[in-house]
Design a protein around this motif. Structure first.
Motif, PDB file in Angstrom:
ATOM      1  N   ALA A 147       0.335  -5.372  -5.488  1.00  0.00           N
ATOM      2  CA  ALA A 147      -0.405  -4.107  -5.493  1.00  0.00           C
ATOM      3  C   ALA A 147      -1.890  -4.345  -5.772  1.00  0.00           C
ATOM      4  N   ARG A 148      -2.730  -3.536  -5.135  1.00  0.00           N
ATOM      5  CA  ARG A 148      -4.183  -3.561  -5.246  1.00  0.00           C
ATOM      6  C   ARG A 148      -4.821  -4.759  -4.533  1.00  0.00           C
ATOM      7  N   SER A 149      -4.014  -5.515  -3.789  1.00  0.00           N
ATOM      8  CA  SER A 149      -4.586  -6.599  -2.988  1.00  0.00           C
ATOM      9  C   SER A 149      -5.415  -6.030  -1.847  1.00  0.00           C
ATOM     10  N   ARG A 150      -6.450  -6.759  -1.469  1.00  0.00           N
ATOM     11  CA  ARG A 150      -7.218  -6.433  -0.262  1.00  0.00           C
ATOM     12  C   ARG A 150      -6.492  -7.098   0.909  1.00  0.00           C
ATOM     13  N   ARG A 182      -0.753   1.165   2.423  1.00  0.00           N
ATOM     14  CA  ARG A 182      -1.362   2.106   1.475  1.00  0.00           C
ATOM     15  C   ARG A 182      -0.338   2.638   0.483  1.00  0.00           C
ATOM     16  N   GLU A 220       2.039   0.996  -0.685  1.00  0.00           N
ATOM     17  CA  GLU A 220       2.254  -0.097  -1.642  1.00  0.00           C
ATOM     18  C   GLU A 220       0.994  -0.381  -2.464  1.00  0.00           C
ATOM     19  N   CYS A 221      -0.019   0.487  -2.321  1.00  0.00           N
ATOM     20  CA  CYS A 221      -1.282   0.381  -3.071  1.00  0.00           C
ATOM     21  C   CYS A 221      -2.119  -0.828  -2.679  1.00  0.00           C
ATOM     22  N   PHE A 222      -2.031  -1.237  -1.396  1.00  0.00           N
ATOM     23  CA  PHE A 222      -2.915  -2.276  -0.889  1.00  0.00           C
ATOM     24  C   PHE A 222      -4.176  -1.612  -0.346  1.00  0.00           C
ATOM     25  N   ARG A 223      -5.279  -2.333  -0.415  1.00  0.00           N
ATOM     26  CA  ARG A 223      -6.551  -1.850   0.136  1.00  0.00           C
ATOM     27  C   ARG A 223      -6.750  -2.469   1.516  1.00  0.00           C
ATOM     28  N   GLU A 273      -8.651  -3.633   4.359  1.00  0.00           N
ATOM     29  CA  GLU A 273     -10.063  -3.979   4.563  1.00  0.00           C
ATOM     30  C   GLU A 273     -10.393  -4.393   5.995  1.00  0.00           C
TER      31      GLU A 273
END
Length: 197
Positions: free
Chosen positions: A116-119, A141, A143-146, A148
């Motif tokens: 989670a929160r990975s770019r 999104r 899964e809270c991925f960014r 890019e």
């Protein structure tokens, strides 16, 4: 095109580009087309993997932690990039987005070395309408991925990349090849083969 792009384009023409005007292909969208790209016939070739790994990595270097997309078109691309990145000082992990959630165990939509929160960069082998790419972006999104970057190997130039660009707004979207480039190379190689015979 760079020399590496030309090599990869020739592999795509040789192994993955099919033209059949008398019996058009039915695409996943339900539309028909006289030409078809079966990119896995190229993305899984050993001689294509280093080219794909490098060309995609050059577009995402330093911008993401992981790369992946909807199985299975994106899988060999993501793995080629991850392998190539290891020796370049900017390791990028690979992941795969399932078409259906796993029914047992962790019941995940996304599998692989990403948290989670990975770019992330979402990759695709061929974009037509953009539906599968947009599904992969939505799952990332969730899964809270960014997200890019969004990169496809071939853009069929039928509006899919524009739809994707509208969805991700500021995120960079790009195609390694446009369908028109592959088509032009195919015609050129056919003419060359006829002259040689």
């Amino acid at each position: 095109m760079t020399s590496r792009e030309e090599l990869l384009a020739e592999l795509l023409v040789t192994h993955s580009f099919f033209y059949r005007p008398r019996k058009p292909f039915v695409l996943s969208s339900g539309k028909t087309s006289p030409f078809y790209f079966d990119c896995r016939r190229t993305t899984m070739l050993p001689e294509a993997m280093p080219l794909i790994g490098r060309l995609v990595f050059e577009r995402i270097r330093g911008a993401v932690d992981a790369v992946g997309g909807l199985t299975m078109g994106a899988d060999p691309i993501a793995c080629a990039v991850a392998y190539y990145s290891q020796g370049r000082g900017h390791p990028v992990a690979a992941f795969s987005v399932r078409k259906e959630a796993k029914s047992h165990g962790m019941q995940r939509w996304v599998e692989g070395a990403v948290v989670a929160r990975s770019r992330v960069a979402v990759v695709e082998d061929v974009v037509t309408t953009g539906d599968s790419t947009l599904r992969a972006i939505a799952r990332c999104r969730e899964e809270c991925f960014r997200v890019e970057r969004v990169i496809t190997l071939v853009d069929r130039e039928e509006g899919g990349m524009e739809r994707t660009g509208a969805e991700v707004r500021a995120v960079r979207t790009s195609a390694i090849f446009q369908r028109s480039e592959i088509d032009a190379l195919w015609k050129r190689l056919r003419r060359k083969a006829r002259r040689a015979s």
